[in-house]
Design a protein around this motif. Structure first.
Motif, PDB file in Angstrom:
ATOM      1  N   PHE A 262     -84.304  29.462  22.368  1.00  0.00           N
ATOM      2  CA  PHE A 262     -85.465  28.611  22.078  1.00  0.00           C
ATOM      3  C   PHE A 262     -85.215  27.199  22.606  1.00  0.00           C
ATOM      4  CE2 PHE A 262     -89.019  28.805  18.709  1.00  0.00           C
ATOM      5  CZ  PHE A 262     -89.824  27.922  19.427  1.00  0.00           C
ATOM      6  N   GLU A 263     -85.134  27.086  23.938  1.00  0.00           N
ATOM      7  CA  GLU A 263     -84.949  25.782  24.551  1.00  0.00           C
ATOM      8  C   GLU A 263     -86.242  24.986  24.432  1.00  0.00           C
ATOM      9  OE1 GLU A 263     -83.948  23.632  28.821  1.00  0.00           O
ATOM     10  OE2 GLU A 263     -83.682  25.800  28.658  1.00  0.00           O
ATOM     11  N   VAL A 264     -86.105  23.697  24.094  1.00  0.00           N
ATOM     12  CA  VAL A 264     -87.274  22.835  23.923  1.00  0.00           C
ATOM     13  C   VAL A 264     -87.096  21.543  24.707  1.00  0.00           C
ATOM     14  CG1 VAL A 264     -87.901  23.786  21.676  1.00  0.00           C
ATOM     15  CG2 VAL A 264     -86.341  21.832  21.780  1.00  0.00           C
ATOM     16  N   LYS A 265     -88.201  20.884  24.939  1.00  0.00           N
ATOM     17  CA  LYS A 265     -88.213  19.610  25.668  1.00  0.00           C
ATOM     18  C   LYS A 265     -88.550  18.485  24.696  1.00  0.00           C
ATOM     19  CE  LYS A 265     -87.782  21.736  29.660  1.00  0.00           C
ATOM     20  NZ  LYS A 265     -86.480  21.977  30.136  1.00  0.00           N
ATOM     21  N   ASN A 266     -88.534  17.272  25.205  1.00  0.00           N
ATOM     22  CA  ASN A 266     -88.775  16.092  24.366  1.00  0.00           C
ATOM     23  C   ASN A 266     -90.145  16.098  23.698  1.00  0.00           C
ATOM     24  OD1 ASN A 266     -86.273  14.884  24.647  1.00  0.00           O
ATOM     25  ND2 ASN A 266     -86.847  13.838  26.538  1.00  0.00           N
TER      26      ASN A 266
END
Length: 165
Positions: free
Chosen positions: A78-82
C-alpha cells in the motif's frame, strides 16, 4: 442496494459485498449481523464507527460483537504519496499508520482498521493476514492489475448469514 455497510436481523438472507483490495468486515451480534466494505476513504470517514454505533443503537452489546476482517491490501503493498498523507492527516493521527522505507511511504491499512475497532472496545476480533496484492492467484487486486497494466479486475465476494433461530 448501493451502500458500504448493511445490517440485518433476518435469518432468511445473506449479506454480501464485493472487494478487490478493500477490507470486507463482518460483524456478528447476538440478534443482528452486518457487513462493511471498508476502503481507505470509508475507513477514515467513519464507516466502522457508524456501523458499530448503529448495531448498539439497535440493542447489540459491544462485548458480544464478533468481528472478522477478510483479506485486503497490506502495508507492504500500500504505497502512498504525499497527497494521500495530507488527506489522512486531516482525519486521524497519521504518524503511526504511515511508514517510510527506501524513500517510499506505506500505509498500514490493517493497523488503522484494528485501531478503529479497538477504540470501540471490540475484543473479539480476527484480522486476516492475507494480502490481496501479493496473492493474484487467490484474490483480485485492483492495485495489482493497475501496476501490471491489466485492464480488467474481478472482485471477490464476502457473504454472511445466520442459521434459522
Amino acid at each position: 442496494m448501493d451502500a458500504d455497510a448493511i445490517i440485518t436481523e433476518r435469518d432468511d438472507i445473506l449479506l454480501g459485498i464485493l472487494t478487490a483490495d478493500c477490507a470486507p468486515i463482518i460483524i456478528l451480534g447476538e440478534n443482528r449481523f452486518g457487513i462493511i466494505h471498508a476502503g481507505w476513504k470509508g475507513l477514515i470517514n467513519g464507516i466502522i464507527e457508524n456501523t458499530i454505533n448503529k448495531l448498539v443503537s439497535l440493542g447489540e452489546k459491544i462485548e458480544k460483537l464478533n468481528v472478522f476482517v477478510g483479506p485486503h491490501l497490506k502495508e507492504q503493498s500500500f504505497e502512498v504519496k504525499n497527497d494521500f498523507i495530507e488527506i489522512l492527516k486531516k482525519k486521524v493521527v497519521h504518524d503511526i499508520f504511515i511508514n517510510k522505507k527506501d524513500d517510499k511511504y506505506y500505509f498500514d491499512f490493517s493497523k488503522l482498521i484494528e485501531e478503529k475497532l479497538r477504540s470501540h472496545k471490540i475484543k473479539k476480533l480476527k484480522i486476516s493476514s492475507e494480502n490481496t496484492f501479493s496473492n493474484p492467484r487467490r484474490f483480485f487486486s485492483h492495485r495489482f492489475n493497475f501496476v501490471n497494466k491489466i485492464k480488467k479486475c474481478g472482485r471477490q465476494i464476502s457473504l454472511v448469514g445466520i442459521k434459522n433461530k
